[in-house]
Design a protein around this motif. Structure first.
Motif, PDB file in Angstrom:
ATOM      1  N   PRO A  12       0.825  -1.209   0.000  1.00 28.38           N
ATOM      2  CA  PRO A  12       0.000   0.000   0.000  1.00 28.38           C
ATOM      3  C   PRO A  12       0.859   1.259   0.000  1.00 28.38           C
ATOM      4  CG  PRO A  12      -0.816  -1.585   1.605  1.00 28.38           C
ATOM      5  CD  PRO A  12       0.491  -2.114   1.104  1.00 28.38           C
ATOM      6  N   ASP A  13       0.382   2.287  -0.697  1.00 27.80           N
ATOM      7  CA  ASP A  13       1.127   3.542  -0.784  1.00 27.80           C
ATOM      8  C   ASP A  13       0.879   4.380   0.456  1.00 27.80           C
ATOM      9  OD1 ASP A  13       2.414   3.299  -3.320  1.00 27.80           O
ATOM     10  OD2 ASP A  13       0.440   3.438  -4.231  1.00 27.80           O
ATOM     11  N   LEU A  14       1.731   4.208   1.466  1.00 26.03           N
ATOM     12  CA  LEU A  14       1.653   4.952   2.712  1.00 26.03           C
ATOM     13  C   LEU A  14       2.991   5.626   2.958  1.00 26.03           C
ATOM     14  CD1 LEU A  14       0.079   2.176   4.966  1.00 26.03           C
ATOM     15  CD2 LEU A  14      -1.149   4.117   3.994  1.00 26.03           C
ATOM     16  N   ALA A  15       2.930   6.813   3.548  1.00 27.31           N
ATOM     17  CA  ALA A  15       4.184   7.443   3.961  1.00 27.31           C
ATOM     18  C   ALA A  15       4.792   6.645   5.105  1.00 27.31           C
ATOM     19  CB  ALA A  15       3.913   8.880   4.413  1.00 27.31           C
ATOM     20  N   ALA A  16       6.117   6.641   5.199  1.00 25.62           N
ATOM     21  CA  ALA A  16       6.790   5.994   6.318  1.00 25.62           C
ATOM     22  C   ALA A  16       6.492   6.783   7.589  1.00 25.62           C
ATOM     23  CB  ALA A  16       8.292   5.954   6.068  1.00 25.62           C
ATOM     24  N   ILE A  17       6.013   6.084   8.626  1.00 24.02           N
ATOM     25  CA  ILE A  17       5.627   6.726   9.885  1.00 24.02           C
ATOM     26  C   ILE A  17       6.650   6.370  10.950  1.00 24.02           C
ATOM     27  CG2 ILE A  17       3.815   6.965  11.615  1.00 24.02           C
ATOM     28  CD1 ILE A  17       2.890   7.910   8.925  1.00 24.02           C
ATOM     29  N   GLU A  18       7.170   7.368  11.638  1.00 21.67           N
ATOM     30  CA  GLU A  18       8.107   7.102  12.719  1.00 21.67           C
ATOM     31  C   GLU A  18       7.873   8.076  13.867  1.00 21.67           C
ATOM     32  OE1 GLU A  18      12.263   8.327  11.879  1.00 21.67           O
ATOM     33  OE2 GLU A  18      11.517   8.769   9.862  1.00 21.67           O
ATOM     34  N   ALA A  19       8.343   7.702  15.059  1.00 25.82           N
ATOM     35  CA  ALA A  19       8.164   8.510  16.256  1.00 25.82           C
ATOM     36  C   ALA A  19       9.427   9.314  16.546  1.00 25.82           C
ATOM     37  CB  ALA A  19       7.828   7.617  17.444  1.00 25.82           C
ATOM     38  N   VAL A  20       9.253  10.550  17.007  1.00 18.38           N
ATOM     39  CA  VAL A  20      10.370  11.366  17.481  1.00 18.38           C
ATOM     40  C   VAL A  20       9.974  12.011  18.801  1.00 18.38           C
ATOM     41  CG1 VAL A  20      11.303  11.844  15.190  1.00 18.38           C
ATOM     42  CG2 VAL A  20       9.576  13.384  16.152  1.00 18.38           C
ATOM     43  N   THR A  21      10.930  12.145  19.706  1.00 13.41           N
ATOM     44  CA  THR A  21      10.646  12.724  21.024  1.00 13.41           C
ATOM     45  C   THR A  21      11.074  14.181  21.132  1.00 13.41           C
ATOM     46  OG1 THR A  21      12.728  11.808  21.828  1.00 13.41           O
ATOM     47  CG2 THR A  21      10.748  10.503  22.219  1.00 13.41           C
TER      48      THR A  21
END
Length: 508
Positions: A12-21
């Protein structure tokens, strides 16, 4: 983007999701705005500067953003977006202001999902985006952003990858990274269901759908069984065979099993997989028939859900039973007046070949009940009557009352809006036949969604807690994108079924 050859095998065409603090430098920064205290204009948009929701930024910066939002007249309506240059102190080149509604105190999880989804869509193609909406309820923010970044797969020779955001970074409090990872996993499986629904019917037909489901399931560690037309005939699956009999592309029945601890509950999932529905001999009007590529939305959701259960490691057994057929008119098609012998022996008089979904579901429900599940959920784009009764966004939920209410409540809690509906006894008489055990439609137009539920009830084994979710409208959005919902396949009710599975796993 996928070509005709690759559309069934791409992710699926999804943006890469990541967490930042900590707020990190990005091309675009997303902040929320809610209405200020001064409610002028009869309670419409506030005349005061909006309240800026931007965790991680200091007060002077948020004050500057509030002034900027006010000066450009940015709307605080949920999901509205306004892009402006970034003032000093914001770690980005531009800012997307996304509406969070009328009051900071009234911002719920669904508001965050809708706002984050709309913002992610507004950031598409701008490069890396940083989302600053809520550092505590990060799963809602991350899920909305991931779902909103989805772009439907397209059969094209062009390369449109430059339109996609490089990544979406979600600001979280310490320990919030796991919630972002979970949200990304859920979004990927919802995206899978959306992609399957959007795949053109010349590419997604029973055989190719079964192959793709089997490939995805095996990769997730599921047990896989695929029954072809010969196995279906040997097994006596009269409903599936009849509906698929008019097509040159024969039907399939796919069984996917996520195996949990034997002492834990077992849940059956069944989804309608009509890969294209002409209505058969009872042919549909031409106008709008091209949307009938979405008539396997229930099957897509069930395939995605059992894969999601495996990926999240749910400690219960989930067995998906997915009938797949193409309903076409031809010299070999079933006819109004035919009597079918369903799997398990019940006979059904066909009065309308466009009421085909309940026929393939009936076979699959009987097979699913042979596993003695504690609970069974079936879902389907089953009746136009669902949209007449509840509109295009509210699934109708029928079944055994306690479980029906449990499913509907969980569905509303996660934002998919399921609503409990009755199965009135007086409608059951309309399913009586003079030549068979049942007819597949009633002789009147009243309560069509409920009559379909009553038909399916006849095939559910005694003692099984059962819910039927009609998503004829909610599974497909034929309007413009809204919140985290794209145009086309929506992935409803994947998140509802996940919520139910997790609820059963935790409670039983």
């Amino acid at each position: 983007m996928p070509t005709a050859q690759s559309i069934l095998t791409h992710s699926p065409d999804l943006a890469a999701i990541e967490a930042v603090t900590t707020p990190v430098e990005s091309e675009v920064v997303v902040v929320g705005i809610a209405a200020g205290a001064d409610r002028g204009n009869g309670g419409a948009e506030s005349d005061a500067a909006p309240v800026v929701v931007a965790p991680g930024l200091d007060g002077e910066v948020t004050a500057a953003l509030a002034t900027l939002a006010h000066s450009v007249g940015a709307s605080t309506k949920v999901g509205s977006t306004t892009r402006v240059p970034a003032p000093e102190g914001v770690p980005g080149r531009s800012v997307v202001l996304v509406g969070l509604g009328s009051s900071v105190d009234e911002i719920g999880d669904e508001t965050l999902r809708r706002a984050a989804g709309a913002a992610a869509r507004a950031c598409r193609g701008l490069g890396a985006a940083l989302v600053l909406l809520d550092a505590e309820r990060v799963e809602a923010v991350a899920l909305g952003a991931a779902l909103g970044s989805f772009r439907p797969a397209k059969v094209t020779a062009k390369n449109d990858d430059d339109e996609k955001a490089d990544s979406v970074k979600v600001f979280v409090a310490e320990g919030g990274a796991d919630a972002v990872t979970r949200a990304a996993t859920i979004a990927e499986c919802v995206g899978l269901a959306r992609d399957l629904v959007n795949t053109p019917p010349n590419l997604l037909f029973p055989g190719s759908f079964a192959d793709r489901a089997a490939e995805l399931a095996a990769a997730a560690g599921l047990e896989v069984e695929v029954m072809d037309e010969t196995a279906l005939a040997d097994g006596g699956f009269g409903g599936i065979l009849a509906v698929g009999g008019g097509s040159s592309r024969p039907p399939r029945l796919v069984r996917l099993t996520h195996r949990g601890n034997d002492d834990r509950p077992s849940v059956a999932l069944v989804g309608k997989g009509v890969t294209f529905d002409t209505g058969g001999i009872s042919i549909k009007p031409a106008a709008g028939m091209e949307q009938m590529t979405m008539d396997m939305g229930g099957a897509a959701a069930v395939v995605a859900t059992v894969i999601l259960a495996a990926r999240l490691g749910l400690d219960l057994t989930v067995v998906a039973t997915v009938p797949m057929a193409e309903n076409m008119p031809s010299s070999t098609a079933y006819r109004p007046g035919d009597v079918l012998t369903m799997y398990g022996g019940t006979t059904v008089e066909v009065q309308n070949t466009d009421a085909e979904g309940r026929l393939i579901l009936a076979d699959a429900i009987v097979r699913a009940c042979e596993d003695s599940p504690s609970h069974l959920i079936d879902t389907a784009t089953l009746t136009g009557a669902q949209m007449v009764a509840l509109g295009r966004k509210t699934p109708g939920v029928m079944g055994t009352e306690e479980f029906r209410d449990r499913v509907a409540e969980l569905s509303r809690g996660i934002g998919e809006g399921g609503w409990p509906m009755p199965l009135p006894e007086e409608l059951r008489d309309g399913l009586d036949s003079e030549v068979a055990d049942l007819t597949n439609v009633t002789p009147h137009r009243w309560g069509g969604m409920l009559s379909a539920g009553l038909f399916l009830k006849e095939f559910v084994a005694e003692g099984v807690q059962w819910a039927h979710i009609d998503v004829a409208g909610p599974a497909y959005n034929d309007g413009g994108p809204e919140g985290y919902l794209p145009k086309g396949g929506t992935g409803v009710p994947v998140r509802t079924m996940l919520a139910v599975l997790e609820d059963i796993a935790s409670a039983d």
